[in-house]
Design a protein around this motif. Structure first.
Motif, mmCIF file in Angstrom:
data_model
loop_
_atom_site.group_PDB
_atom_site.id
_atom_site.type_symbol
_atom_site.label_atom_id
_atom_site.label_comp_id
_atom_site.label_asym_id
_atom_site.label_seq_id
_atom_site.Cartn_x
_atom_site.Cartn_y
_atom_site.Cartn_z
ATOM 1 N N VAL A 226 0.936 -0.831 0.155
ATOM 2 C CA VAL A 226 -0.345 0.175 0.244
ATOM 3 C C VAL A 226 0.952 1.313 -0.132
ATOM 4 O O VAL A 226 1.666 1.572 1.252
ATOM 5 C CB VAL A 226 -0.888 -0.327 1.234
ATOM 6 N N SER A 227 0.956 1.994 -1.103
ATOM 7 C CA SER A 227 1.463 3.115 -0.912
ATOM 8 C C SER A 227 1.314 3.900 -1.475
ATOM 9 O O SER A 227 0.572 4.356 -2.699
ATOM 10 C CB SER A 227 2.862 2.919 -2.450
ATOM 11 N N GLY A 228 1.116 4.995 -0.646
ATOM 12 C CA GLY A 228 0.856 6.662 -1.006
ATOM 13 C C GLY A 228 -0.490 6.747 -0.489
ATOM 14 O O GLY A 228 -1.074 6.030 -0.027
ATOM 15 N N GLU A 229 -1.067 8.025 -1.433
ATOM 16 C CA GLU A 229 -2.279 8.202 -1.224
ATOM 17 C C GLU A 229 -3.140 7.301 -2.210
ATOM 18 O O GLU A 229 -4.579 7.500 -1.981
ATOM 19 C CB GLU A 229 -2.737 9.935 -1.458
ATOM 20 N N LEU A 232 -3.933 4.340 -0.485
ATOM 21 C CA LEU A 232 -5.099 4.467 0.442
ATOM 22 C C LEU A 232 -6.624 4.535 -0.395
ATOM 23 O O LEU A 232 -7.686 4.747 0.857
ATOM 24 C CB LEU A 232 -4.926 5.745 1.268
ATOM 25 N N ALA A 233 -6.430 5.054 -1.077
ATOM 26 C CA ALA A 233 -7.339 4.638 -1.542
ATOM 27 C C ALA A 233 -8.095 3.849 -2.238
ATOM 28 O O ALA A 233 -9.325 3.656 -2.251
ATOM 29 C CB ALA A 233 -7.461 6.271 -3.362
ATOM 30 N N ALA A 238 -11.978 -0.727 -1.686
ATOM 31 C CA ALA A 238 -11.872 -2.014 -1.305
ATOM 32 C C ALA A 238 -12.406 -2.859 -2.570
ATOM 33 O O ALA A 238 -13.894 -2.402 -2.451
ATOM 34 C CB ALA A 238 -11.744 -2.560 -0.436
ATOM 35 N N LYS A 239 -12.267 -3.313 -3.083
ATOM 36 C CA LYS A 239 -13.177 -4.377 -4.083
ATOM 37 C C LYS A 239 -12.815 -5.452 -3.093
ATOM 38 O O LYS A 239 -12.206 -6.090 -2.975
ATOM 39 C CB LYS A 239 -12.626 -4.066 -5.548
#
Length: 256
Positions: A226-229, A232-233, A238-239
């Motif tokens: 999980v990297s950066g914005e 986080l988006a 999340a699917k």
């Protein structure tokens, strides 16, 4: 049966064979941790399944590891790991839950493998930082607030230079995930690597809903950074394989 007669409270049994007494409603406060949540069942099942597969591509084996559970509630995750051969310390801030965990340790005859301690995320004097643990687990602890207190407590138990790895599972509601995103953002800002368990299609893996057995859930899954914005988006949006699962059944599992 003997335990049921002594407590007058029904015992639940997980698929991993752990017996759990859930707590009763409190007259003056809400105790979220006195019942079993899906995030705890998912994390328990992940570790139990991982012990059965020959390779260690996904996670190291838990047997023989020193484990800390933060916000343990009923203690179901830590008890599962204790049954799998880990040396576990269950912690919680609520006195009622500390007592509940004692009941559940007794119900599973795991007092030799599982210890219990009071630990308040807001009180560093209660932290158990030396020597460092091999693994830290937490399940469904990010449900309100901004995630700061949990992040600070986790950070304190993962000292610089240690090899401690944390696994955090949490239910997902895209409209109410401030605590999850706040926690992840802080860990990234503090320089920790954060991964999410995903399938080959980039969907979050952890939801037990609609699956038959752990193999159907976790086989071929991988931890993806999980990297950066942007990362986080992806967490917020999340699917999941089964879109009809409720928010409490949609589980994401993170590795820190």
């Amino acid at each position: 049966q003997q335990m049921q007669q002594q407590t007058q409270v029904p015992l639940l049994q997980t698929e991993e064979g752990i017996l759990i007494v859930e707590g009763q409603p409190h007259s003056r406060k809400v105790l979220y941790g006195n019942v079993i949540w899906d995030g705890a069942l998912s994390l328990s099942k992940l570790f139990a399944w991982n012990e059965t597969v020959p390779q260690q591509e996904l996670m190291a084996k838990i047997r023989g590891k020193k484990v800390l559970e933060l916000g343990a509630g009923t203690g179901v995750v830590g008890l599962t790991l204790g049954r799998l051969g880990a040396e576990v310390t269950l912690t919680d801030n609520e006195p009622e839950l500390v007592e509940l965990m004692k009941t559940n340790v007794q119900a599973n005859s795991l007092s030799g493998a599982v210890a219990i301690q009071h630990l308040d995320w807001g009180d560093a004097a209660t932290f158990l930082i030396e020597p460092p643990f091999d693994v830290i687990v937490a399940a469904d602890v990010l449900y309100e607030g901004d995630g700061l207190h949990f992040a600070q407590a986790l950070r304190a138990h993962m000292p610089h230079g240690s090899s401690t790895v944390a696994y955090v599972s949490n239910h997902h509601n895209a409209e109410r995930c401030t605590a999850t995103l706040g926690f992840l953002r802080l860990m990234l800002e503090w320089g920790f690597y954060v991964d999410r368990l995903e399938d080959a299609q980039g969907r979050a893996v952890g939801s037990l809903w609609g699956h038959q057995g752990a193999k159907a859930v976790y086989e071929s899954s991988h931890f993806i950074p999980v990297s950066g914005e942007a990362g986080l988006a992806g967490v917020k949006g999340a699917k999941f394989e089964y879109t009809s699962a409720s928010p409490m059944q949609r589980i994401q599992i993170f590795r820190v």
